[in-house]
Design a protein around this motif. Sequence first.
Motif, PDB file in Angstrom:
ATOM      1  N   THR A 263      38.726  38.720  46.726  1.00 23.73           N
ATOM      2  CA  THR A 263      38.427  38.773  48.155  1.00 23.73           C
ATOM      3  C   THR A 263      36.940  38.962  48.410  1.00 23.73           C
ATOM      4  N   ASP A 264      36.360  40.018  47.805  1.00 27.37           N
ATOM      5  CA  ASP A 264      34.940  40.295  48.069  1.00 27.37           C
ATOM      6  C   ASP A 264      34.017  39.786  46.955  1.00 27.37           C
ATOM      7  N   LYS A 265      34.593  39.130  45.939  1.00 25.63           N
ATOM      8  CA  LYS A 265      33.832  38.518  44.831  1.00 25.63           C
ATOM      9  C   LYS A 265      33.096  39.525  43.950  1.00 25.63           C
ATOM     10  N   SER A 266      33.456  40.817  44.048  1.00 23.21           N
ATOM     11  CA  SER A 266      32.830  41.814  43.178  1.00 23.21           C
ATOM     12  C   SER A 266      33.504  41.772  41.803  1.00 23.21           C
ATOM     13  N   ASN A 267      32.836  42.346  40.801  1.00 20.95           N
ATOM     14  CA  ASN A 267      33.411  42.424  39.467  1.00 20.95           C
ATOM     15  C   ASN A 267      32.858  43.642  38.750  1.00 20.95           C
ATOM     16  N   TYR A 268      33.604  44.118  37.748  1.00 19.27           N
ATOM     17  CA  TYR A 268      33.102  45.216  36.924  1.00 19.27           C
ATOM     18  C   TYR A 268      33.726  45.163  35.536  1.00 19.27           C
ATOM     19  N   PHE A 269      32.973  45.702  34.585  1.00 21.40           N
ATOM     20  CA  PHE A 269      33.372  45.730  33.178  1.00 21.40           C
ATOM     21  C   PHE A 269      34.294  46.918  32.947  1.00 21.40           C
ATOM     22  N   VAL A 270      35.439  46.675  32.316  1.00 22.18           N
ATOM     23  CA  VAL A 270      36.384  47.749  32.007  1.00 22.18           C
ATOM     24  C   VAL A 270      36.165  48.249  30.592  1.00 22.18           C
ATOM     25  N   GLY A 271      35.954  47.351  29.635  1.00 21.52           N
ATOM     26  CA  GLY A 271      35.741  47.751  28.243  1.00 21.52           C
ATOM     27  C   GLY A 271      36.129  46.633  27.293  1.00 21.52           C
ATOM     28  N   ILE A 272      36.010  46.929  26.001  1.00 17.88           N
ATOM     29  CA  ILE A 272      36.361  45.921  25.010  1.00 17.88           C
ATOM     30  C   ILE A 272      37.857  45.643  25.068  1.00 17.88           C
ATOM     31  N   GLY A 273      38.224  44.440  24.688  1.00 16.17           N
ATOM     32  CA  GLY A 273      39.636  44.092  24.659  1.00 16.17           C
ATOM     33  C   GLY A 273      39.854  42.602  24.681  1.00 16.17           C
ATOM     34  N   GLU A 274      41.054  42.222  24.279  1.00 15.98           N
ATOM     35  CA  GLU A 274      41.416  40.812  24.229  1.00 15.98           C
ATOM     36  C   GLU A 274      42.502  40.439  25.231  1.00 15.98           C
ATOM     37  N   ALA A 275      43.357  41.375  25.610  1.00 17.65           N
ATOM     38  CA  ALA A 275      44.471  41.067  26.511  1.00 17.65           C
ATOM     39  C   ALA A 275      44.798  42.285  27.363  1.00 17.65           C
ATOM     40  N   THR A 276      45.367  42.020  28.548  1.00 18.20           N
ATOM     41  CA  THR A 276      45.688  43.112  29.468  1.00 18.20           C
ATOM     42  C   THR A 276      47.042  42.891  30.127  1.00 18.20           C
ATOM     43  N   THR A 277      47.576  43.981  30.660  1.00 18.98           N
ATOM     44  CA  THR A 277      48.709  43.913  31.576  1.00 18.98           C
ATOM     45  C   THR A 277      48.554  45.060  32.575  1.00 18.98           C
ATOM     46  N   TRP A 278      48.809  44.764  33.844  1.00 17.05           N
ATOM     47  CA  TRP A 278      48.668  45.744  34.918  1.00 17.05           C
ATOM     48  C   TRP A 278      49.944  46.563  35.044  1.00 17.05           C
ATOM     49  N   SER A 279      49.795  47.839  35.394  1.00 18.83           N
ATOM     50  CA  SER A 279      50.969  48.640  35.744  1.00 18.83           C
ATOM     51  C   SER A 279      51.532  48.088  37.044  1.00 18.83           C
TER      52      SER A 279
END
Length: 168
Positions: free
Chosen positions: A63-79
């Motif tokens: 929506t607002d085109k912002s972004n941020y780094f979460v950390g190292i990793g190859e794959a994710t899944t949201w709660s």
Amino acid sequence: HISYSDYQSTIYIIDLKTNQHTPLITVDGEAVVHSWSPNGQNIALSILNSNKFSDGIWIFNITDKSNYFVGIGEATTWSPDGKLLAIYSCVQLPDGNSTTATIRLVNLLNGKEEILFSQNSCLKLAYMSWSSDKKNIAFSFSRDNTNEEHLDQIFVLDVSTKKTGKLL
């Protein structure tokens, strides 16, 4: 849909009725895995080989085109509530010869992390998904790995106890 060319990746939204492709996000580097937040406002990307972004997991707000780094990793899944992100990582240890695979939980509200699963060698993660009640994470490893003990096996990880059980 992710398109990769000239060291850029573009995420497209595809209208299933018209088959129209609309660019959503373009990033410098290779976006190899993506996961939508439950509310549809954010997308988590694993970015590699970028001059602009550090390798690892990035969250983009569409929506607002912002972004941020979460950390190292190859794959994710949201709660299911979108407040937590489970991240699979495979990292080489300082000795240069061994690796460790982890699934860690990142609280997106306060940034706190905890390791839920750790193993002394990396396997190729095939799939990871959160249960709708937010109590378990299912994950599996693919065939193209040499560790015979985990070929074609599916595990369930209890988020509160950090115990892992094998389904298949």
